[in-house]
Design a protein around this motif. Structure first.
Motif, PDB file in Angstrom:
ATOM      1  N   LEU A  56      39.179  40.227  61.930  1.00 18.14           N
ATOM      2  CA  LEU A  56      39.364  40.482  60.501  1.00 18.14           C
ATOM      3  C   LEU A  56      39.441  41.978  60.083  1.00 18.14           C
ATOM      4  O   LEU A  56      39.983  42.567  59.106  1.00 18.14           O
ATOM      5  CB  LEU A  56      38.029  39.949  59.740  1.00 18.14           C
ATOM      6  CG  LEU A  56      37.992  40.088  58.120  1.00 18.14           C
ATOM      7  CD1 LEU A  56      39.022  38.739  57.633  1.00 18.14           C
ATOM      8  CD2 LEU A  56      36.553  40.105  57.462  1.00 18.14           C
ATOM      9  N   GLY A  57      38.799  42.797  61.075  1.00 20.41           N
ATOM     10  CA  GLY A  57      38.998  44.216  60.980  1.00 20.41           C
ATOM     11  C   GLY A  57      40.493  44.486  60.890  1.00 20.41           C
ATOM     12  O   GLY A  57      41.036  45.405  60.356  1.00 20.41           O
ATOM     13  N   HIS A  58      41.407  43.789  61.711  1.00 23.60           N
ATOM     14  CA  HIS A  58      42.813  44.129  62.018  1.00 23.60           C
ATOM     15  C   HIS A  58      43.446  43.758  60.667  1.00 23.60           C
ATOM     16  O   HIS A  58      44.302  44.296  60.176  1.00 23.60           O
ATOM     17  CB  HIS A  58      43.380  43.340  63.194  1.00 23.60           C
ATOM     18  CG  HIS A  58      44.836  44.012  63.412  1.00 23.60           C
ATOM     19  ND1 HIS A  58      45.690  43.147  62.891  1.00 23.60           N
ATOM     20  CD2 HIS A  58      45.214  44.942  64.035  1.00 23.60           C
ATOM     21  CE1 HIS A  58      46.921  43.671  63.390  1.00 23.60           C
ATOM     22  NE2 HIS A  58      46.489  44.823  64.125  1.00 23.60           N
ATOM     23  N   LEU A  59      42.956  42.581  59.977  1.00 27.06           N
ATOM     24  CA  LEU A  59      43.508  42.174  58.668  1.00 27.06           C
ATOM     25  C   LEU A  59      43.185  43.233  57.623  1.00 27.06           C
ATOM     26  O   LEU A  59      44.137  43.482  56.784  1.00 27.06           O
ATOM     27  CB  LEU A  59      42.926  40.972  58.257  1.00 27.06           C
ATOM     28  CG  LEU A  59      43.331  40.310  56.889  1.00 27.06           C
ATOM     29  CD1 LEU A  59      44.716  40.020  56.981  1.00 27.06           C
ATOM     30  CD2 LEU A  59      42.420  38.995  56.598  1.00 27.06           C
ATOM     31  N   LYS A 130      37.968  38.228  48.217  1.00 22.27           N
ATOM     32  CA  LYS A 130      38.670  37.532  47.589  1.00 22.27           C
ATOM     33  C   LYS A 130      40.137  38.082  47.820  1.00 22.27           C
ATOM     34  O   LYS A 130      40.993  37.112  48.075  1.00 22.27           O
ATOM     35  CB  LYS A 130      38.400  37.054  46.119  1.00 22.27           C
ATOM     36  CG  LYS A 130      37.064  36.284  46.075  1.00 22.27           C
ATOM     37  CD  LYS A 130      37.019  35.684  44.714  1.00 22.27           C
ATOM     38  CE  LYS A 130      35.801  35.117  44.347  1.00 22.27           C
ATOM     39  NZ  LYS A 130      35.466  35.023  43.075  1.00 22.27           N
ATOM     40  N   SER A 131      40.415  39.311  47.394  1.00 20.55           N
ATOM     41  CA  SER A 131      41.711  39.851  47.155  1.00 20.55           C
ATOM     42  C   SER A 131      42.365  39.824  48.597  1.00 20.55           C
ATOM     43  O   SER A 131      43.541  39.717  48.934  1.00 20.55           O
ATOM     44  CB  SER A 131      41.585  41.317  46.637  1.00 20.55           C
ATOM     45  OG  SER A 131      41.233  40.968  45.287  1.00 20.55           O
ATOM     46  N   LEU A 132      41.533  40.313  49.636  1.00 20.89           N
ATOM     47  CA  LEU A 132      42.128  40.427  51.114  1.00 20.89           C
ATOM     48  C   LEU A 132      42.361  39.118  51.578  1.00 20.89           C
ATOM     49  O   LEU A 132      43.415  38.978  52.361  1.00 20.89           O
ATOM     50  CB  LEU A 132      40.682  41.098  51.859  1.00 20.89           C
ATOM     51  CG  LEU A 132      40.985  41.122  53.253  1.00 20.89           C
ATOM     52  CD1 LEU A 132      42.098  42.330  53.597  1.00 20.89           C
ATOM     53  CD2 LEU A 132      39.671  41.349  53.925  1.00 20.89           C
ATOM     54  N   LEU A 133      41.503  37.989  51.430  1.00 25.84           N
ATOM     55  CA  LEU A 133      41.681  36.624  52.075  1.00 25.84           C
ATOM     56  C   LEU A 133      42.884  36.198  51.196  1.00 25.84           C
ATOM     57  O   LEU A 133      43.720  35.420  51.831  1.00 25.84           O
ATOM     58  CB  LEU A 133      40.463  35.838  52.167  1.00 25.84           C
ATOM     59  CG  LEU A 133      39.300  36.430  53.051  1.00 25.84           C
ATOM     60  CD1 LEU A 133      38.125  35.345  52.771  1.00 25.84           C
ATOM     61  CD2 LEU A 133      39.914  36.265  54.403  1.00 25.84           C
TER      62      LEU A 133
END
Length: 348
Positions: A56-59, A130-133
């Motif tokens: 998730l850190g890479h995302l 939410k924006s990230l996912l």
């Protein structure tokens, strides 16, 4: 400059000012702010080293380089970076595939609930997640956005928190002239604090103020009312900015303005009203004056597709009473006076 960047002035005549990015107790050197390499060094420092691929850190790292993130307003980017850092510390080492599992929603709920004592902050963290996912789901990096169904903790109805004329008078009576001007600008234009602090004299075009809002990127135009015209006429023009400190210089930060605002609110005995409530007061007054929702939206920057959201700013009781009195006056003017024959019918 993004949040966290500090500039050390030159100490000697031949030296250049040097910029640093503050990260906790560390200061990352960025070089001279006017150097050609400065933007690239700043971006690299803000991103940090590339995390392990598939995490998730890479995302988070990829999202901050995306066109969607770069389209956000600079202030929003700063706020998002702060929250993305918290998301990275909480979930950054986890594999991205873990967020396809139904259990991910439970873990996000638990993460949010640990901050339930500050519901607005907790909600903002979830909003950024939410924006990230959502960005990841749109690109096929996750199956679905597991944060999308998490409701907000914070509930507030400030429609009935409007500045009455006596509140405005009390504030203006004790405030410094520069803060009194800020109040008059806000209540007569309905603009956000950040947009008013960025307002320049060149944005005033005769009897209209025109600007592009930082948050929505909407172009708005607001007529200058007589009270605002009088306040602008006597305001000093010592700076390109309309709102300045008492020394005539532009406000260095919104935090300094907020501190001064709170001070004069306390001095005026105003404890339950905020600066943002002036935006709702503007909406309430204009709707009570008979403006249409579209006319108000041209001033506030709200989308025509979602005019119903203006309701959260409007004091319905005040508007209803004003419209009822206006209709009554109009009906009194429209009706002809009764004739004597109508009052005194003929006798037998």
């Amino acid at each position: 400059m993004p949040k966290g960047v500090v500039v050390a002035p030159a100490r000697h005549g031949g030296d250049q000012a040097q910029a640093f990015l503050r990260r906790g107790r560390r200061y990352i050197p960025l070089g001279a702010p006017d150097a050609e390499s400065f933007p690239a060094r700043l971006d690299a420092a803000l991103l940090g080293p590339e995390p392990r691929a598939g995490s998730l850190g890479h995302l988070v790292w990829r999202y901050q380089q995306s066109p969607e993130f770069k389209r956000l307003a600079p202030r929003t980017q700063d706020d998002y970076r702060e929250q993305l850092g918290r998301i990275g510390r909480a979930f950054g080492r986890e594999p991205l595939s873990a967020f396809d599992d139904k259990v991910a929603a439970q873990r996000i709920f638990a993460w949010r609930d640990r901050r339930a004592a500050s519901p607005r902050r907790a909600d903002y963290r979830v909003q950024v997640l939410k924006s990230l996912l959502g960005w990841a789901a749109g690109r096929g990096l996750v199956e679905r956005n597991r944060a999308a169904g998490i409701p907000p903790l914070y509930r507030s109805d400030r429609r009935y928190k409007i500045w009455r004329p006596e509140d405005v008078e009390a504030f203006v009576a004790v405030a410094a002239p520069n803060l009194a001007l800020a109040l008059i600008l806000a209540v007569e234009t309905g603009q956000r604090q950040s947009d008013l602090l960025a307002l320049r004299w060149r944005d005033i075009d005769g009897d209209v103020i025109g600007l592009r809002q930082a948050k929505t990127r909407q172009d708005v135009a607001v007529p200058i009312t007589p009270p605002l015209a009088r306040a602008l006429e006597i305001a000093p023009r010592s700076s390109p900015f309309v709102l300045v400190r008492q020394d005539g210089q532009a406000w260095a930060s919104e935090g300094g303005f907020r501190n001064a605002w709170r001070y004069y609110c306390r001095k005026a005995g105003i404890t339950d009203l905020t600066f943002h409530d002036l935006r709702g007061t503007f909406v309430t007054r204009r709707l009570a004056d008979g403006w249409s929702l579209q006319e108000v939206a041209f001033c506030t920057g709200h989308s025509f597709r979602n005019l119903a959201c203006l309701e959260r700013y409007a004091h319905r009781g005040t508007i209803a009473r004003a419209l009822a009195r206006r209709r009554l006056r109009q009906s009194e003017i429209a009706l002809p006076p009764p004739s004597p024959m109508a009052l005194w019918p003929e006798g037998p």
